[in-house]
Scaffold this motif. Structure first.
Motif: not given
Length: 84
Positions: A51-52, A55-60
């Motif tokens: 997922r990272l 493009g997802e972020t660590t906050d996501d």
């Protein structure tokens, strides 16, 4: 406590207001995370990395990742992270 702090709150109070919604999300995931098998729990690491990479972020992923860490600690160490 100065007038400014009385009106706007202290830094700690503001930080807690920011963090509590995330903690609520983590706790909401507890029953779902408990139902995962050990293998499914381990596979979450691979899922988070994918997922990272997409493009997802660590906050996501933070609430879900922390829920997984908390469940793993409960299973392996016999300890549960609490909201403190």
């Amino acid at each position: 406590m100065g007038l400014f702090s009385k009106i706007f709150g202290t830094h700690s109070e503001n930080e807690l207001k920011r963090i509590y919604p995330i903690v609520d999300q983590i706790e909401a995931l507890e029953s779902e995370t408990e139902r995962l098998s050990d293998t499914e729990l381990k596979d979450k690491t691979r899922e988070f990395k994918q997922r990272l990479a997409e493009g997802e972020t660590t906050d996501d992923i933070l609430p879900e990742a922390y829920a997984v860490v908390r469940e793993a600690a409960k299973r392996v160490l016999g300890m549960r992270h609490y909201r403190v």
